[in-house]
Design an enzyme around this catalytic site. Structure first.
Site, PDB file in Angstrom:
ATOM      1  N   GLN A  94       5.657 -17.869  17.384  1.00 57.89           N
ATOM      2  CA  GLN A  94       4.840 -19.059  17.682  1.00 57.89           C
ATOM      3  C   GLN A  94       3.479 -18.865  17.005  1.00 57.89           C
ATOM      4  O   GLN A  94       2.473 -18.569  17.640  1.00 57.89           O
ATOM      5  CB  GLN A  94       4.706 -19.181  19.210  1.00 57.89           C
ATOM      6  CG  GLN A  94       4.096 -20.476  19.698  1.00 57.89           C
ATOM      7  CD  GLN A  94       5.023 -21.674  19.570  1.00 57.89           C
ATOM      8  OE1 GLN A  94       6.239 -21.523  19.647  1.00 57.89           O
ATOM      9  NE2 GLN A  94       4.460 -22.846  19.357  1.00 57.89           N
ATOM     10  N   ASP A 169      19.907 -16.118   6.278  1.00 56.83           N
ATOM     11  CA  ASP A 169      19.186 -17.397   6.235  1.00 56.83           C
ATOM     12  C   ASP A 169      18.093 -17.355   5.177  1.00 56.83           C
ATOM     13  O   ASP A 169      17.750 -16.304   4.643  1.00 56.83           O
ATOM     14  CB  ASP A 169      18.645 -17.816   7.619  1.00 56.83           C
ATOM     15  CG  ASP A 169      17.719 -16.779   8.213  1.00 56.83           C
ATOM     16  OD1 ASP A 169      16.982 -16.138   7.449  1.00 56.83           O
ATOM     17  OD2 ASP A 169      17.736 -16.610   9.447  1.00 56.83           O
ATOM     18  N   LYS A 193      21.926 -21.492   6.600  1.00 56.11           N
ATOM     19  CA  LYS A 193      22.146 -21.514   8.060  1.00 56.11           C
ATOM     20  C   LYS A 193      21.407 -22.693   8.697  1.00 56.11           C
ATOM     21  O   LYS A 193      20.295 -23.017   8.302  1.00 56.11           O
ATOM     22  CB  LYS A 193      21.626 -20.191   8.644  1.00 56.11           C
ATOM     23  CG  LYS A 193      21.452 -20.153  10.146  1.00 56.11           C
ATOM     24  CD  LYS A 193      20.956 -18.789  10.615  1.00 56.11           C
ATOM     25  CE  LYS A 193      19.682 -18.888  11.419  1.00 56.11           C
ATOM     26  NZ  LYS A 193      19.172 -17.611  11.917  1.00 56.11           N
ATOM     27  N   ASP A 219      18.892  -8.438   8.047  1.00 54.81           N
ATOM     28  CA  ASP A 219      18.065  -9.408   8.763  1.00 54.81           C
ATOM     29  C   ASP A 219      16.881  -8.681   9.395  1.00 54.81           C
ATOM     30  O   ASP A 219      16.901  -7.457   9.534  1.00 54.81           O
ATOM     31  CB  ASP A 219      18.910 -10.119   9.840  1.00 54.81           C
ATOM     32  CG  ASP A 219      18.420 -11.539  10.100  1.00 54.81           C
ATOM     33  OD1 ASP A 219      17.319 -11.891   9.626  1.00 54.81           O
ATOM     34  OD2 ASP A 219      19.135 -12.303  10.776  1.00 54.81           O
TER      35      ASP A 219
END
Ligand code: R5P
Length: 302
Positions: A94, A169, A193, A219
């Site tokens: 965030q 991704d 993705k 990842d």
């Protein structure tokens, strides 16, 4: 120099201390019946460079609060500097306002760490390369990719030509390019993705690039395991025979262990940026330690 540990990953802190040839300094930690903590520094730290190891993984709020209190105790006891080693930096996703009215959690974390007196931060494989720019103290962004490259070379040796690196991704393209360069430009592909914002369901049905017989998925983190599950399914459907998985942060939320165990993968490698609970360990999981990389960085900056 003195090194301290919060409660979130004592074993990593011990390993870092060993590499630095010092012992962990004790902290007096009392937990009140309501869960509040009272933390006291036992050793003299006046004029000392201090290090605190505390990844802020689940329970994220508790681990952050503990870190704030340890840093505050050290500063009030006269520490010259406090380096916070936060191998997994909670709340980093965030980092801006996605929807009107939201809090920017990373900004709150940044302000609090700085106001309690953190002098610098060491973190691993951050979600965004821009995260360090948000901080007003140095944030050293380390990566586990060198450990992964070494392991991949050990596994494949001269048969690496038959292998393709895979990012599950788009967000991992920068990472996979770096790893590819570390491995003599081993080719890489990107999986397209999509995650449904409402249901959280993941779909992966397209690969950008040419696949090979063997694949290594890389990842930054495994949370629910669904990204890896879909990536494996797609690669297998496209004819890949052998898959290895590498991820820095073993977040392992919900029933990730079960999801991963069902994947057709030879072996999973994660690191100890987060302490992997016994209940989340399984036969095909190997944990690589980032402790030597942390110790090296501490030697460089202090
Ligand atoms: C996404 O941006 C990250 O790089 C990971 O792919 C993702 O966080 C993994 O989450 P999960 O294991 O829940 O699919």
């Amino acid at each position: 120099m003195k090194i301290f540990s919060g409660t979130s990953n004592l074993s990593l802190a011990e390993k870092v201390a060993q590499h630095l040839h010092i012992s962990l300094s004790p902290l007096d930690m009392h937990i009140f019946p309501d869960g509040e903590k009272r933390i006291r520094v036992v050793d003299k730290v006046l004029g000392e460079d201090c290090i605190v190891v505390q990844p802020t993984s689940t329970p994220v709020d508790e681990n952050y609060m503990e870190l704030f209190l340890i840093v505050d105790a050290l500063k009030r006891s006269g520490a010259k500097s406090v380096t916070a080693v936060i191998p997994y930096l909670g709340y980093q996703r965030q980092d801006h306002i996605f929807r009107e009215g939201e809090a920017v959690s990373l900004s709150v974390v940044e302000k609090t760490l700085e106001s309690v007196g953190v002098s610098s931060i060491i973190a691993f494989d951050l979600h965004s390369v821009k995260t360090p720019e948000i901080f007003h103290v140095p944030l050293y962004h380390l990566s586990a990719l060198s450990l992964f490259a070494k392991k991949i070379e050990e596994i494949y040796g001269s048969t690496l030509y038959n292998t393709v690196l895979v990012t599950p991704d788009m967000g991992g393209v920068r990472r996979i390019k770096i790893l590819s360069e570390m491995l003599n430009n081993t080719p890489y592909v990107e999986i397209v993705k999509n995650r449904d914002v409402i249901t959280g369901e993941i779909s992966a049905d397209k690969i950008k690039g040419d696949i090979r017989e063997k694949a290594v998925i890389v990842d930054d983190m495994i949370s629910t395991g669904l990204t890896i599950k879909q990536a494996c399914k797609l690669l297998k459907n496209k004819g890949v025979k052998e898959i290895y998985v590498f991820a820095t942060h073993a977040v392992f939320s919900k029933n990730a262990k079960k999801v991963l165990e069902q994947c057709d993968v030879v072996k999973f490698f994660v690191t100890d940026t987060i302490s992997v609970l016994e209940k989340n360990r399984f036969k095909k999981l190997e944990i690589l330690s980032v402790s030597s990389l942390i110790a090296q960085k501490i030697r460089d900056i202090l």
